[in-house]
Scaffold this active site. Structure first.
Site, PDB file in Angstrom:
ATOM      1  N   LYS A 230     -28.293  -5.506 -18.875  1.00 50.23           N
ATOM      2  CA  LYS A 230     -29.551  -6.387 -18.387  1.00 50.23           C
ATOM      3  C   LYS A 230     -30.660  -5.032 -20.039  1.00 50.23           C
ATOM      4  O   LYS A 230     -31.591  -5.711 -20.119  1.00 50.23           O
ATOM      5  CB  LYS A 230     -30.151  -6.131 -17.469  1.00 50.23           C
ATOM      6  CG  LYS A 230     -29.129  -7.192 -16.087  1.00 50.23           C
ATOM      7  CD  LYS A 230     -29.932  -7.191 -14.837  1.00 50.23           C
ATOM      8  CE  LYS A 230     -29.755  -5.957 -13.708  1.00 50.23           C
ATOM      9  NZ  LYS A 230     -28.643  -6.033 -13.043  1.00 50.23           N
TER      10      LYS A 230
ATOM     11  N   ARG B 299     -19.038  -9.715  -6.935  1.00 52.03           N
ATOM     12  CA  ARG B 299     -18.759  -7.961  -6.532  1.00 52.03           C
ATOM     13  C   ARG B 299     -19.263  -7.292  -4.653  1.00 52.03           C
ATOM     14  O   ARG B 299     -18.604  -7.100  -3.757  1.00 52.03           O
ATOM     15  CB  ARG B 299     -19.680  -6.903  -7.788  1.00 52.03           C
ATOM     16  CG  ARG B 299     -18.618  -6.580  -8.610  1.00 52.03           C
ATOM     17  CD  ARG B 299     -19.583  -6.872  -9.877  1.00 52.03           C
ATOM     18  NE  ARG B 299     -19.923  -4.923  -9.222  1.00 52.03           N
ATOM     19  CZ  ARG B 299     -20.598  -4.609 -10.303  1.00 52.03           C
ATOM     20  NH1 ARG B 299     -21.905  -5.098 -10.251  1.00 52.03           N
ATOM     21  NH2 ARG B 299     -21.321  -3.489  -8.955  1.00 52.03           N
TER      22      ARG B 299
ATOM     23  N   SER C  66     -23.640  -3.860 -15.359  1.00 52.37           N
ATOM     24  CA  SER C  66     -24.333  -4.069 -14.989  1.00 52.37           C
ATOM     25  C   SER C  66     -25.594  -3.945 -15.001  1.00 52.37           C
ATOM     26  O   SER C  66     -26.715  -4.573 -16.159  1.00 52.37           O
ATOM     27  CB  SER C  66     -23.934  -4.346 -13.750  1.00 52.37           C
ATOM     28  OG  SER C  66     -25.262  -4.941 -12.941  1.00 52.37           O
TER      29      SER C  66
END
Length: 430
Positions: free
Chosen positions: A192, A173, A188
């Site tokens: 995580k 990206r 994103s």
């Protein structure tokens, strides 16, 4: 998860034509990309289609789950403390993680803060901490768990096992003009954080010139999307929209920001840094079931500083060692008497980057002592010829480019002007 029924081009064209991807398509394309079956150029095309046409809540949730499934999940259920984490979307002078993690840990909450490095004009928490002599960012899972048990807080690099699909896609990206996609930003961050295993999460979504989200509407959409993803995954998640039109605190740069963070832990520091640290701490404590505690007391009585010293020492750092200082400085003087009414976060962040505090590419090194020191914030009176900013670098040939980036980045109005900086915390999204 290999399936002869799917082809990357079919997934790309469906999203290109504003269609919804099925759960099976999402699972397949994320897994196939992680394994190398889907090529970078194909995922680039899909990322651009997502940026242009968006995703539904179901698609974003499934995309996030697929990225989590690409790697391992941490388990903090064996800890005797509740867990709380915080994520910032990044800004200039945003050193809040440094005082915040030990402050919350001082209240008996475990803070597993997996952080990153800076890229471009936004600073990286790991870069800041690595200016402390001896401190190391890399910990394995066992060491991280042990530190959470013994100290209560850890700030370290995310291991390679967490959401490897995101690591691969994030790098893509960055070079394909798709960083700004809200579905991709949200998935994103949250892949995580959910894989990390925290019980509660507070998001600091920045708004303004120095942030990725320039408008309140865009920041609100991102915050809402991330809060929904956390809630869907069973993580208690709230977000604060906070102003990033002016830098936080009085420093932007690695060792400069560590020094300022220690001042906050010692009960001082710039008022805006203290205000945001306490606001986020209260949200984290509430998420961990400690909402009766007042974090201001732990700053005042030294408990937060004690936790900081233990946290730094546990990762090999010397909390008493002198911090690096740049070899060269250059002062920017106020051109006239008056009131400073504007100090642009983006221009100042880019100047700090030019001076060596940040990196243009992931592999670039940073200078520990580089950055910008601010001698006034909007609302302060200034006098002609007095220092407004001090630039720090080891390589003085960088001054010219930094000064160019600062042109037009501040404004001095006649005395009597009363700038209205507005609130630091703009909204709460839950």
């Amino acid at each position: 998860m290999r399936s002869p029924g799917f082809a990357a081009v079919d997934v790309i064209t469906r999203k290109r034509d504003r269609g919804e991807l099925s759960d099976e398509q999402i699972d397949w394309v994320v897994d196939a990309y992680t394994r190398g079956e889907v090529a970078d150029e194909q995922m680039s095309a899909l990322a651009m289609a997502i940026l242009l046409n968006g995703m539904t809540r179901r698609e974003i949730s499934r995309w996030t789950a697929a990225m989590i499934a690409s790697g391992e999940r941490l388990d903090f259920s064996g800890l005797e403390r509740p867990t709380a984490d915080k994520h910032s979307t990044g800004g200039v002078g945003d050193k809040i993680t440094l005082p915040l993690a030990p402050l919350v840990a001082a209240h008996g909450v475990a803070v597993p803060q997996l952080s990153g490095r800076g890229l471009g004009h936004t600073g990286g928490t790991l870069d800041k901490l690595e200016s402390i002599p001896g401190w190391r960012a890399a910990l394995d899972n066992d060491a991280m768990l042990a530190q959470l048990r013994e100290v209560g807080a850890v700030i370290c690099a995310a291991g390679t096992g967490l959401a490897p699909a995101d690591r691969k896609l994030y790098a893509l990206r960055d070079v394909t003009g798709t960083v700004e996609s809200i579905p991709l930003i949200a998935s994103s961050v949250m892949s995580k954080k959910i894989a990390e295993g925290t019980g509660s999460l507070v998001l600091d979504v920045k708004v303004g010139s120095g942030a990725f989200m320039k408008t309140a509407d865009a920041a609100r959409e991102l915050a809402r999307t991330m809060v929904d993803l956390g809630t869907d995954a069973g993580v208690r998640t709230v977000a604060l929209l906070t102003d990033m039109s002016t830098p936080l605190g009085l420093t932007a740069g690695n060792a400069l920001e560590v020094r300022e963070s220690v001042e906050v832990l010692a009960g001082g520091g710039p008022p805006d840094v203290v205000e945001l640290t306490l606001a986020l701490a209260r949200e984290m404590l509430a998420g961990a079931g400690r909402d009766g505690d007042d974090p201001a007391e732990a700053l005042a009585d030294g408990r937060a500083m004690d936790a900081w010293r233990r946290m730094i020492s546990a990762q090999g750092g010397d909390p008493d060692a002198p911090l690096p200082r740049a070899r060269e400085t250059h002062q920017v003087l106020a051109p006239a008497d008056g009131v400073l009414v504007r100090l642009d976060a983006l221009g100042l962040g880019i100047a700090a980057w030019r001076l060596g505090a940040g990196r243009a590419r992931k592999e670039d090194a940073v200078q520990a002592g580089a950055g910008v020191e601010m001698h006034a914030k909007p609302g302060a009176k200034v006098r002609a010829g007095e220092p407004l900013l001090t630039l720090h670098t080891d390589t003085p040939e960088r001054f010219e480019a930094a000064l160019h980036d600062l042109e037009g980045g501040y404004e001095i109005a006649p005395e009597g002007s009363r700038p209205d900086p507005g609130p630091l915390v703009l909204e709460r999204v839950a």
